[in-house]
Each structure stands twice: as C-alpha cells, then as structure tokens.
Design an enzyme around this catalytic site. Structure first.
Site, mmCIF file in Angstrom:
data_model
loop_
_atom_site.group_PDB
_atom_site.id
_atom_site.type_symbol
_atom_site.label_atom_id
_atom_site.label_comp_id
_atom_site.label_asym_id
_atom_site.label_seq_id
_atom_site.Cartn_x
_atom_site.Cartn_y
_atom_site.Cartn_z
ATOM 1 C CG HIS A 188 86.374 19.240 61.372
ATOM 2 N ND1 HIS A 188 85.281 19.197 61.962
ATOM 3 C CD2 HIS A 188 86.080 19.476 60.005
ATOM 4 C CE1 HIS A 188 84.482 19.786 61.096
ATOM 5 N NE2 HIS A 188 85.140 20.391 60.066
ATOM 6 C CD GLU A 189 88.853 19.791 57.169
ATOM 7 O OE1 GLU A 189 88.181 19.432 56.316
ATOM 8 O OE2 GLU A 189 88.593 21.057 57.487
ATOM 9 C CG HIS A 198 80.729 21.745 58.857
ATOM 10 N ND1 HIS A 198 80.640 22.779 58.078
ATOM 11 C CD2 HIS A 198 81.151 21.572 59.616
ATOM 12 C CE1 HIS A 198 81.723 22.913 57.607
ATOM 13 N NE2 HIS A 198 82.347 22.342 58.714
ATOM 14 C CE1 TYR A 245 82.209 25.808 60.304
ATOM 15 C CE2 TYR A 245 80.237 27.884 60.274
ATOM 16 C CZ TYR A 245 81.682 27.091 59.973
ATOM 17 O OH TYR A 245 81.310 27.023 58.024
#
Length: 471
Positions: A188-189, A198, A245
């Site tokens: 993700h990072e 996002h 998320y």
C-alpha cells in the site's frame, strides 16, 4: 533468470503467510500515532487543507506525508499532482495524473524504484521485500537496491505507516513503523510512492460507497475528504482495492465508517491488504507497463453513461457466476468501456447462449443496441494490431501482436527471438515502440505504420522488448 538473489527472495516469500489471513491496514495502526489536527495553505490554489501530525510529519488521509510538519506550518502544502516523468522530460507540459493520485512531482522513470532499507528497519526486511513483490509480480515496476541513484526511497522505522505520493526527488522516506511490517501495508505504501491515491478519495466515490460520518472518531473526519480536483481514476471503482480504506477505518464505536453500495460486495470486503486486485494491477500497468494478470481492461457499468456500480475484466470468457463473483448482477448492465485493441461479445444468456452482440469501442448506453439490462455472459478478446517479421520485406517467421507490453521472455514464449525482428506491419491508429534492451530500457524507436525494413530506422535485429499502444 533464476539468480541466487531471486532464489533467496523466493525462499523468504514462501515462508511468509502473506495471504493466509486478513492483514491489518495502515489506518488501524496509525490511529494511535496521529496527533493534533491542524490546517495549512495548499499552495496551488491558496485554500486551507487539514492535516494531522504524526511524529515530525504532516499527514493527510491517514498515511500520506506532505512534508515535515514544521516546514508545512510555515510554507504550506506543495502541489500534490503527479505528472508522468517522460512527459515532463520530453518538453510536454500537460503531464499525466495517475490513478487517484496526487503528490510532489512525477512517476518513476524506466518503471524503476531504487530503495534502501535503513538499519533500524533491517528486522522487517522479509515483509518489505514481500510487499514490493506484490507489486513487481503484477506489473513492470522494478525495485532495485540503490547504488548511486540520486532519487530513491529509504524505508525507515518512523511513527506508524506512511509514504509520500509519487517521486519527489532525492532521498524520499517511507515509514514502516511498529505494527506496519505486513506485506499488504508495505505494498500500500509503495503504491502511494508510485503515484497512487486512496480509492475512496476518488471524486466519484459516493456512487459506490457511503461514508458514515457519525461513526468516525472526532478529528478524523478529514481523512475521508474527496479530492477530485487533483485525482484522475483509471478503471472502474474498486471496492476491494489495496488502496481502499477498510470498512471500520477510524471508527469511534466499532461500527462501519464506510459501507458498500454494491449489494454483491459486502462492506467487510472493503480495502483488503492481502494482495493487489486485478484493478490495482491494471491501473499500475497503465502507468508503468507490464502484465496485470489479464484483468482490469474492459469496464462494465450498471447504468448508462458509465454510472452505477462497475467492475473490470480482462481477456477471457466469463459465465454469469464469474461475473457475479466480480460484483456484477444478472441482466443489470447498461454501458461499457472498451479500450483500443479489444472487442467484447455480450450474450443474452449464461454460458454464452442466446442473442449476441459484439462491441469494439466504448458504448455509453446499450439501449441503443437493444441490449440494455440483458447480459448474462461475456467474452473479451484482444485483437491483433501488429505483426513482427524475422526478415525485411515481411519474410521469415511472422508473429501476431496485440495491444500490451512484452518483455524479452514474453516475446520468446511467442516465438520471437532476441534481436531478430527486421520488419513490422502495424494497423492504422496503433503504435509499436521497440526497445533495445529487456524491460523497456535502452534506446527505442516507434513505428506507427508498416515498415518493410528496420534497417532504414537503425533498428534492425535490435528489439528485446516492445510496447504496443493506441497511437
């Protein structure tokens, strides 16, 4: 190439249970690290933007660094739009905004990201390598240990999990702090660092999810802001994206803060961290090249004009059960986007039975084709747009090519030998870019029509990788 280093990495990855259980996500970890909420001027349009303080960094959207907090408080937040490196350095000024992305400068040139793992992070090396592999195994992105490259990422053990978005130049920190050392969080990072934003911050997100502000912890509401002015989406909305998320992100009471509006996708499936989805891989592949696993190319929409829920599929045949597994419903589709180089057969009944129509481009409303809300199975095909020949004047072996990116190993599997192509036939409207070396590196030449002898272009018997795109 089965090098000792690759074997060692494979051994590390096989020992990691990276997909065996639901991994936590960065919002869960960072909830205890995010401190005071402040505001700074967003420089490009002189408007206020809210951020949180985590360690010594200003953080927006829960895990995105925009600078050292002390500097941001004085100077404001810099331009957050990512532009394509090749566009900036070829004299073009319009640039390119990656999928749901915004950040300092550009994408990474040659699809290559040099990295350093700090001394404090050495204990997390296995998870860091596994996270990078989730990306590189699905795209052309390459992560290479830094030697002397001026621009690189240094993985540090800071407060929580965070990254800058895009390539900002020089030494660029990416934090895998305590509680962050999971392959999915690392991926993700690093996907942020590649230029991605996002998923739930997309301008169109309210068509696909509901934000329950009453359940969000006080002071965390700004993490759910949309930023349509600086985001562009590639592909359909992806509820399961590794960049989405989770459904209880920043919850104050254990109740959902985000709910899926697609009845086929439970809210509990929002934002998994086990792997890149097909749409994640396809979005990165559109920016950096590579094989996205054959999915994420054709996008099917519930309503006309590309609205309602959506899902993307790649080349292949899809029965009703396979379509429903991707979040689509029977007899409930009204529009679709079909990129250049593809054609789609839509069938009235399951298992490719009943009436059929073939679509070769975007169709904003299937009502016009008499096929609205009447689809139960689908076949997607790539079409041949170029042919590579061994010798000049279209002689020797001939290999048909479709839209896509082909490394040397992929070309060899198709029957094309290294440095062995001498002429090309290319359909109108398409472009074949040949590279001297593997993995789209070295000198290159673009061909947009038939070329009976590449000697004339100084590129005879010199092709080791190739990209084929719509011109």
């Amino acid at each position: 190439m089965n090098t000792p280093a690759r074997k060692a990495l494979a051994g590390i990855l096989m020992s990691l249970p990276i997909c065996a259980f639901a991994q936590p996500n960065e919002s869960e970890v960072n909830a205890k690290y995010l401190n005071s909420v402040k505001s700074a001027i967003y420089q490009p349009d002189n408007t206020a933007m809210t951020y949180s303080v985590m360690g010594d960094h200003a953080i927006i959207m829960g895990d995105i660094a925009v600078g050292k907090e002390r500097k941001v408080a004085v100077e404001g937040i810099p331009n957050l739009i990512v532009k394509k490196y090749e566009d900036i350095h070829s004299g073009e000024t319009d640039g390119f905004t990656a999928k749901s992305s915004w950040s300092g400068n550009t994408t990474w040139p040659n699809s290559t990201v040099p990295y350093v793992i700090s001394a404090a992070s050495q204990g997390d090396t296995a998870a860091i390598l596994a996270g990078m592999n989730l990306i590189s195994s699905r795209t052309a992105v390459k992560f290479v240990p830094r030697t002397n490259q001026a621009d690189y990422i240094e993985v540090i053990k800071g407060s929580g999990c965070w990254s800058y978005v895009g390539r900002n130049g020089g030494r660029q920190e990416l934090s895998i702090g305590n509680g962050c050392a999971y392959a999915g969080i690392v991926a993700h990072e690093f996907t942020h660092a590649l230029g991605m934003w996002h998923e739930q911050s997309r301008a169109d997100r309210d068509n696909y999810v509901r934000i329950n502000y009453a359940n969000i912890s006080s002071g965390r509401e700004h993490n759910f802001d949309k930023h349509g002015a600086v985001t562009t989406s590639l592909g359909g909305y992806d509820h399961r994206s590794i960049m989405h998320y989770g459904w209880k992100a920043f919850s104050s009471n254990g109740l959902p803060t985000i709910e899926s509006l697609n009845p086929a996708i439970p809210s509990s499936q929002l934002g998994q961290r086990n792997n890149l989805t097909d749409l994640d891989a396809a979005a990165l592949a559109k920016v950096y090249g590579g094989n996205s696993g054959g999915s994420g190319d054709i996008t099917l929409y519930q309503h006309c004009n590309y609205t309602g829920y959506s899902s993307s599929i790649g080349e292949g045949s899809f029965t009703l059960s396979q379509l429903m597994a991707r979040g689509l419903q029977n007899d409930d589709l009204s529009s679709l986007r079909v990129p250049a180089g593809y054609e789609v057969d839509l069938y009235q009944h399951d298992n490719f039975q009943g009436s059929k129509i073939t679509i070769t481009g975007d169709d904003s409303c299937l009502v016009d084709n008499g096929f609205n809300d009447d689809i139960s199975s689908v076949v997607v095909r790539k079409i041949t747009v170029a042919t590579a020949y061994q010798h000049c004047d279209y002689n020797g072996y001939a290999v048909p090519l479709k839209v896509g990116n082909y490394t040397l190993s992929q070309l060899q599997q198709m029957g094309i030998s290294n440095d062995d192509v001498s002429s090309l036939a290319v359909k109108g409207g398409y472009k074949v870019t040949m590279y001297q070396h593997d993995n789209f590196t070295g000198s290159s030449v673009a061909v947009t029509g038939n070329s009976n002898c590449l000697v004339n272009q100084g590129f005879n018997d010199a092709m080791s990788s190739v990209r084929i795109t719509k011109n």
